[in-house]
Design a protein around this motif. Structure first.
Motif, short mmCIF file in Angstrom:
data_model
loop_
_atom_site.label_atom_id
_atom_site.label_comp_id
_atom_site.label_asym_id
_atom_site.label_seq_id
_atom_site.Cartn_x
_atom_site.Cartn_y
_atom_site.Cartn_z
N GLY A 828 -2.38 -1.55 -7.11
CA GLY A 828 -1.81 -0.42 -6.38
C GLY A 828 -0.97 -0.86 -5.21
O GLY A 828 -0.79 -2.05 -4.95
N ILE A 829 -0.44 0.14 -4.51
CA ILE A 829 0.45 -0.08 -3.37
C ILE A 829 -0.03 0.77 -2.20
O ILE A 829 -0.43 1.93 -2.38
CB ILE A 829 1.90 0.33 -3.72
N LYS A 830 0.02 0.23 -1.00
CA LYS A 830 -0.28 0.99 0.22
C LYS A 830 0.85 0.78 1.21
O LYS A 830 1.31 -0.35 1.43
CB LYS A 830 -1.60 0.51 0.86
N ILE A 831 1.29 1.90 1.83
CA ILE A 831 2.33 1.80 2.85
C ILE A 831 1.78 2.05 4.25
O ILE A 831 2.53 1.99 5.22
CB ILE A 831 3.50 2.76 2.55
N ALA A 832 0.48 2.34 4.34
CA ALA A 832 -0.13 2.61 5.64
C ALA A 832 -1.63 2.36 5.55
O ALA A 832 -2.18 2.22 4.45
CB ALA A 832 0.14 4.06 6.06
N LYS A 833 -2.28 2.32 6.70
CA LYS A 833 -3.72 2.12 6.74
C LYS A 833 -4.44 3.29 6.08
O LYS A 833 -3.94 4.42 6.11
CB LYS A 833 -4.19 1.99 8.19
N PRO A 834 -5.63 3.00 5.53
CA PRO A 834 -6.30 1.71 5.38
C PRO A 834 -5.75 0.95 4.17
O PRO A 834 -5.54 1.55 3.11
CB PRO A 834 -7.76 2.10 5.17
#
Length: 892
Positions: A828-834
């Motif tokens: 997956g991908i995260k652009i912000a916390k957490p």
């Protein structure tokens, strides 16, 4: 719930239309950029001609046709920016070239003090007209040259008024005397009485306003606005009428203003400035003030012993309404007649929205005619943690963090909620001019800030087709393939569209109304509306901000103030020294119908018109303890909770938690956002109603639940800058079962990391491999301080056996986008916390491979001018990286 069904089937509407900056590019480049916008999950755009060399010329029509055809092929909408220069009002230079008499016109009030008694005094006033001081002083006494300068300046003296001086700031109103009749050939011959006297020379002029908008149209003159219509609006219709109402959605106005002075502090009577004017304005003033209007005009600039509030209020009332009628209203009417919408925004900055100068006198009036409410944030006005007071930044005066964080979005969203014409729509021009260091991480924070306050349409700033790197107000999306974060932009745009869909076509739920402060500020000392807004926001009591005109449309039913489907339990009046009689009469009516009114810090001492309001004090005291209260700002939230005026309550005080409640029939949508850049929020939230509660993950478009019974409590644990959404409904929805988990174990992922690099142009090819033992800032001077792109981290780790039901990989601190692969499978991908990823299905017993791609911003490479106003963040994976095991929590 229809909205969720629509979202889960990926049928949400489009709520985003970014600027596309036109420079006269080739058809190939234009089509490429329209396609890049579409690929980003965006189904509309707004063409911005400011850099174009031939606006409303043949090249413009050719280029715009390419945009329209490319958009039509993809069923995209196109908005048209309505002028060649920023801000709107230049009319492509036609005003200055062909209609100079329709330029911004002003009233200049010059003041000179003289001592009396003096018989047969000759007071020279001719020099107050004829141009600026420097040009006049070079003319000397050459009468021919003087006449030439005077004719070219277009200035004329319309009155000379005298008044006795009380002190430097104050004159005796009772002594105001019109001595215009004593003027002969530029000299007033008058017997000055005993004492010090001030001579006011009132000059009608085109000079002395804001330099950057010199030659712009006079926004209170309908003939001037007609020139803009003929030059821009009608010209577009004549060329592309077949697109109007289909591909062409409407016109976009950008930051029009009075422009009588530069800056946001143009408060009537408190700032030395020329004033917006029209030749017949004196006649309009006389309809309200009688024949004494002319003699009272000096009180627009000087303080008097009486009448100053009256004159200033009446003047601001007239010019702000004239702006609304003759600029916004006229443009809106033309758009309506031609089957398109009219949108845009003012300069709201630092409280300019209710003033002259950068403002248009009154935010609610100025854009009342528009199809959507509108605001913008640019140049670091909105930053995590900068919400307390003014802070030093791009402007020498600083930004009013309290206004931008607690006032701006609520003011815009309130107009969207309460004006039926807006249909619940509020637009924000966003992300602009923060520098190349702004990435999707900050953009998501800004988007959540707006969404949780009710803003539901967005104009990202901008797709710029100029060669990279263009210094014109970056960051720019895509940037001819140089923006490494562009491939992740659809994540944020889809997220924004989904939440905007949820927060549209229903009714905002709030318990309080706060009175907009413009009229109070025109009349005297006034508390800015964002003061109570801040207090309520930090204590999770929601509200709308309402103008006096809009309040006139409200009804009171069962002691609730009802307007456009919303119901409010009280009206909060920020402290005002004076308020208009029309408002006082309105309060009397609302009280008679059962409404509750809260005065902050005390009652007004007088009316704006100077008439006594003592009779209202008796009414307020009679209603006191039941319908009328005086409450201090500090005690406001506590008082409202004591009388049950709230929708949610928290188990733990959480001043950085923001919330928004939106109703679709019997279903409620709740958005929560932890606005803090560094503090976690953990609290239980108790709701007023019970129902089946579902969690909606807007980033991944998933609906889940954890408890099958109806309930009215939500447990929230939010990392800094994290948001979440819940739906409370009477019906059961198809959703995934989400189990509550309990942390049981943790493994630190340590060892030698192999690190490689790829620029946006070369991705996914990586090179320049290094090895590191400890995770650290890759942008350190000793490593890669100028690298922008993707940093790949690779490591292997042993995993013995799956003892727990679920495993999560926590990356710790990341700057700023993380994409995770386990055993070559994309997680997956995260652009912000957490930065936390579930990896249960990707783990295997024995040796596992872990790859983490971290993409930073172009700010590291560019270190551009605009990026200096925000800390340049580290780059890469800072960790620590842990694998955490969780078991099912049988206790809930």
């Amino acid at each position: 719930m229809n909205k969720i069904t629509k979202l889960l089937s990926e049928q949400e509407d489009n709520y985003i239309f970014p600027f596309l900056w036109m420079h006269g590019e080739s058809e190939k480049v234009i089509r490429e950029y329209v396609n890049k916008i579409y690929e980003s999950g965006i189904k509309a755009l707004c063409v911005e001609p400011r850099p174009h060399p031939d606006f409303v010329g043949e090249k413009w029509w050719t280029d715009l046709k390419v945009v329209l055809e490319a958009a039509k092929e993809k069923n995209m909408k196109v908005w048209l920016f309505d002028d060649s220069h920023f801000p709107t009002g230049y009319a492509n230079g036609v005003i200055l070239k062909d209609f100079p008499e329709l330029r911004k016109k002003f009233l200049k009030i010059n003041q000179v003090d003289y001592h009396g008694p003096q018989r047969d005094a000759g007071i020279i006033v001719k020099w107050h007209a004829g141009g600026d001081r420097n040009s006049i002083m070079t003319v000397g006494i050459d009468k021919a040259q003087m006449q030439k300068e005077g004719n070219e300046s277009g200035e004329k003296i319309i009155a000379i008024i005298a008044a006795k001086v009380i002190n430097y700031e104050t004159i005796d109103t009772s002594t105001l005397t019109d001595i215009t009749a004593y003027m002969n050939d530029g000299v007033v011959y008058w017997d000055i009485p005993a004492g010090n006297w001030r001579i006011f020379t009132l000059v009608e002029t085109f000079n002395g306003g804001e330099a950057s908008t010199e030659g712009y149209l006079n926004p209170i003159d309908p003939k001037a606005t007609q020139v803009l219509i003929d030059t821009v609006y009608q010209a577009h219709y004549e060329h592309f009428s077949e697109y109007f109402g289909t591909t062409i959605a409407g016109f976009f106005t950008d930051e029009p203003r009075f422009g009588n002075i530069k800056g946001p502090n143009a408060i009537i009577g408190k700032t030395e400035m020329v004033l917006p004017w029209r030749t017949d304005l004196l006649g309009l003033l006389e309809t309200k003030l009688g024949k004494k209007a002319k003699v009272l005009l000096p009180l627009l600039m000087a303080n008097g012993t009486t009448d100053q509030s009256l004159v200033r209020y009446i003047y601001m009332d007239i010019v702000s309404q004239a702006y609304a009628d003759n600029f916004t209203g006229k443009l809106a009417s033309w758009c309506h007649d031609h089957g398109v919408e009219y949108i845009g925004h003012l300069i709201e900055d630092n409280n300019a929205h209710g003033r002259l100068g950068y403002g248009a006198g009154h935010y609610y009036r100025a854009i009342e005619g528009q199809s959507m409410a509108g605001i913008d944030v640019v140049l670091h006005q909105l930053l995590p943690g900068m919400d307390e007071d003014y802070f030093k930044t791009f402007t020498s005066t600083g930004w009013d963090g309290e206004f931008f964080h607690y006032g701006l979005a609520k003011m815009g969203a309130s107009l969207g909620h309460l004006d039926p014409k807006k249909m619940g729509r509020t637009m924000c021009e966003i992300y602009g001019a923060y520098g190349w260091s702004e990435g999707l991480n900050l953009m998501k924070w800004m988007t959540d800030h707006m969404l949780v306050r009710g803003v539901n349409h967005f104009v990202p700033h901008a797709f710029d087709m100029a060669p990279y790197p263009d210094s014109d107000c970056p960051p720019h999306f895509y940037a001819h393939g140089n923006d490494a974060q562009y491939r992740y932009l659809p994540l944020l745009m889809n997220y924004t569209n989904r939440i905007s869909e949820l927060l549209s076509d229903g009714v905002h739920v709030a318990t309080s109304l706060i009175l907009y402060h413009a009229e109070a500020e025109w009349s005297g000392e006034a508390m800015l509306f964002q003061k109570p807004a801040k207090e309520l926001t930090r204590n999770q009591i929601d509200f709308d901000v309402i103008s006096i005109e809009m309040l006139k449309e409200a009804k009171v039913l069962n002691n609730q103030i009802v307007l456009h489907g919303e119901k409010f339990q009280n009206l909060i009046i920020p402290y005002a020294e004076k308020l208009p009689l029309t408002f006082m009469k309105l309060i009397k009516k609302l009280l008679s119908q059962g409404a509750m009114v809260i005065f902050l810090e005390g009652y007004p001492v007088d009316s704006s018109e100077g008439e006594s309001i003592e009779a209202y004090y008796t009414l307020f005291e009679n209603k006191k303890s039941k319908q009328v209260q005086i409450v201090s700002l500090k005690e406001l939230s506590g008082y409202l909770r004591s009388v049950g005026s709230y929708e949610i309550s928290l188990s733990h005080p959480s001043p950085t938690l923001r919330y928004y409640q939106y109703r679709h029939g019997d279903d409620e949508v709740y958005m929560f956002f932890n606005e803090s850049p560094d503090l976690e929020v953990e609290t239980s939230v108790t709701l007023q109603q019970k129902g089946y509660i579902y969690s909606y993950d807007a980033m991944h478009n998933r609906l889940s639940y954890s408890v099958e019974q109806k309930q009215n409590e939500i447990f929230i644990k939010l990392s800094p800058q994290e948001s979440c959404l819940y739906i409370v409904t009477e019906e059961k929805l198809e959703a995934e079962k989400h189990s509550t988990l309990k942390k049981e174990s943790q493994i630190d992922i340590e060892g030698t990391w192999e690190v490689s690099f790829s620029t946006a142009q070369k991705y996914p090819d990586f090179e320049s491999e290094i090895k590191i033992e400890q995770l650290e800032n890759i942008a350190k001077p000793s490593l890669y301080p100028n690298f922008s792109g993707t940093i790949r981290y690779e490591i292997s780790f042993n995993f013995l056996e799956k003892k727990e039901s679920n495993y999560f990989l926590d990356l710790g601190d990341v700057y700023e986008i993380a994409e995770v692969f386990v055993n070559e499978n994309k997680v997956g991908i995260k652009i912000a916390k957490p930065y936390k990823f579930e990896v249960t299905d990707y783990l295997k017993e024995g040796l596992n491979t872990l790859t983490i791609d971290v993409t930073n911003t172009l700010g590291t490479m560019q270190k551009d001018y605009l990026s200096q106003y925000r800390v340049l963040q580290p780059s890469g994976l800072l960790g620590k990286v842990t694998l955490q095991g969780y078991s099912l929590n049988r206790n809930g």
